[in-house]
Design a protein around this motif. Sequence first.
Motif, PDB file in Angstrom:
ATOM      1  N   ASP A  76       7.935   3.691   2.024  1.00  0.00           N
ATOM      2  CA  ASP A  76       7.090   3.366   0.876  1.00  0.00           C
ATOM      3  C   ASP A  76       7.442   1.958   0.426  1.00  0.00           C
ATOM      4  O   ASP A  76       8.306   1.290   1.015  1.00  0.00           O
ATOM      5  CB  ASP A  76       7.294   4.384  -0.250  1.00  0.00           C
ATOM      6  N   ASP A  78       8.425  -0.399  -3.166  1.00  0.00           N
ATOM      7  CA  ASP A  78       8.768  -0.338  -4.577  1.00  0.00           C
ATOM      8  C   ASP A  78       7.838  -1.247  -5.367  1.00  0.00           C
ATOM      9  O   ASP A  78       6.957  -1.904  -4.794  1.00  0.00           O
ATOM     10  CB  ASP A  78      10.247  -0.680  -4.811  1.00  0.00           C
ATOM     11  N   GLU A  79       8.001  -1.294  -6.687  1.00  0.00           N
ATOM     12  CA  GLU A  79       7.073  -2.037  -7.529  1.00  0.00           C
ATOM     13  C   GLU A  79       7.129  -3.538  -7.290  1.00  0.00           C
ATOM     14  O   GLU A  79       6.217  -4.278  -7.685  1.00  0.00           O
ATOM     15  CB  GLU A  79       7.312  -1.729  -9.001  1.00  0.00           C
ATOM     16  N   SER A 507       3.129   1.487  -8.845  1.00  0.00           N
ATOM     17  CA  SER A 507       3.490   1.779  -7.468  1.00  0.00           C
ATOM     18  C   SER A 507       2.402   1.200  -6.566  1.00  0.00           C
ATOM     19  O   SER A 507       1.253   1.648  -6.618  1.00  0.00           O
ATOM     20  CB  SER A 507       3.601   3.296  -7.245  1.00  0.00           C
ATOM     21  N   ASP A 514       1.634   7.271  -8.840  1.00  0.00           N
ATOM     22  CA  ASP A 514       2.363   8.209  -7.995  1.00  0.00           C
ATOM     23  C   ASP A 514       2.653   9.458  -8.822  1.00  0.00           C
ATOM     24  O   ASP A 514       3.430   9.408  -9.784  1.00  0.00           O
ATOM     25  CB  ASP A 514       3.665   7.562  -7.533  1.00  0.00           C
ATOM     26  N   MET A 517       6.209  10.648  -9.899  1.00  0.00           N
ATOM     27  CA  MET A 517       6.960   9.941 -10.932  1.00  0.00           C
ATOM     28  C   MET A 517       6.940  10.678 -12.269  1.00  0.00           C
ATOM     29  O   MET A 517       7.781  10.421 -13.132  1.00  0.00           O
ATOM     30  CB  MET A 517       6.388   8.535 -11.146  1.00  0.00           C
TER      31      MET A 517
END
Length: 522
Positions: A76, A78-79, A507, A514, A517
Amino acid sequence: MRTTRTRLATALIAALAVGALTTACAGGSATAPTTAARDETVIIGTGATPQTLDPVLASDVQTDFTVGGAYDKLIDYDEDGAIVPMLATEWAYNADATAVTLTLRDDATFHSGNPVTAADVVYTLDRIKALGVGVASFLSSYASSTAVDDTTVEIALSGTNTTFVGALSKVYVLDSALVSEHEGDDHAQAWLATNDAGSGPYVITDYTANQQATLERYEDSWRFDEARPASLVYRYITESSTLRDELKSGGVDVATGIVGTDLDALASTDGLEALQLPSPLQLFVMMNTQEGITADPRVREAIKLAYDYEGHIASILSGRGSVASGLVAPTVACRVDAGPTEQDVDEAKALLDEAGAVGATVTMAYQAQIPEHQKAATLLQSNLKDIGLTLELQTVTYPEYVAMIESPETTPDLGLLWDFPYYPEIGPMLFRVYDSQFIGQTNYALYSNPEVDALLEEGISTVDPDAACDLFTQAQEQILADDVSVNVSNPVTTIMLRDGVGGISYSPTYQLFDPTMLVVTE
């Protein structure tokens, strides 16, 4: 934010009281009982109604938003846009980036109890390639894969592709032992449309198409977090006003897809918080560049100049967004900022007259269930009337639109849709939407420019990121010059949260948020 579980419990009483009354106006949605206690249940109201739960179509926002909690990805972001491990803990390209080796974690299990192994990854990737739909457009360079052992996968690519690992952020791994029992002659598409075969933090326990889905927390998840709600309930509510009222009454705890006027009406409501997140979304009107009057670039430019962009931001988004200034949202690196298009009705009329198209009729497909799309379609219809074009509107679902563009003969003159990089790299999106090899698939405008094709294909296979960005920049400049699309708006994602719910942050691989979260707070 002061929050209590008691507040959520009180909200359930209101939800049950109004549930029977609001079913009709909520597009058939209803609040069903869940196995978890209400103080550990979060009800999500959303217009993102999935057509299927098959994760091969996680390319659709609607499907991805519901199934995202039930499946695990290989990697995935991250921000900040950095790749982070998920099921894959390590990855490495070979010397010329024509192959990738993945190392998997050894403690993940599917909801069936079966262990997640390399064989499941191979099965998932091969199924995506065989079906050739949905997330397959991100994996066009996938050739084959081999399970070396239970935790090692070797992936062979059809050529050099330094962005391939990023595409794995849109691959949800399937329980191959379970799915193979239901394969039939459609690779289990019919079965997966309503069933769960994942390893994610939630199990899909109940699903009624177009109404709601219930997900229960998977206690054996490798990423188990007791702060997460024990149960998530998705209520598919397409009317913004209904979402507004359900928030007020306690029928939902989290809501997405509320239009600006309804957000304004909720601004002073006690116990609610408006969370605004950056968004990768951009609203486009894609124009058929091969058939009909929109094959004429003068007509395409006239349509682009006719639209009231400032009116869109002010009246449709209520100021929550900006006029688009390129082919991707400002959240994406390596974008060309061409500046926002300004409405020029006189110039649009002159171009249309020069093209001999005054008085013509054009068709546009759009998704009426999305409030911004519905209002933009009506505004464009009015704007085109002002320059001498009649716009006929056709409501579709996104899968129906994708089917329409499979052939030039069935592709409408215009298609109003959101698009975005599904993970934070610009090259794969440009490649997917504007390379001519994807005409009939994800090239919405049927756009064909050999110079652009060459730039995109070289960029995808270029190892040096700066050199790749230069190639993608040149491609963007040419696409913009060809007036392939009306680049309308970059909306802000606004999520309404009831007291007692939190945890959401930006995200980049989720177009809404997401769902894993979410937390129930004290």
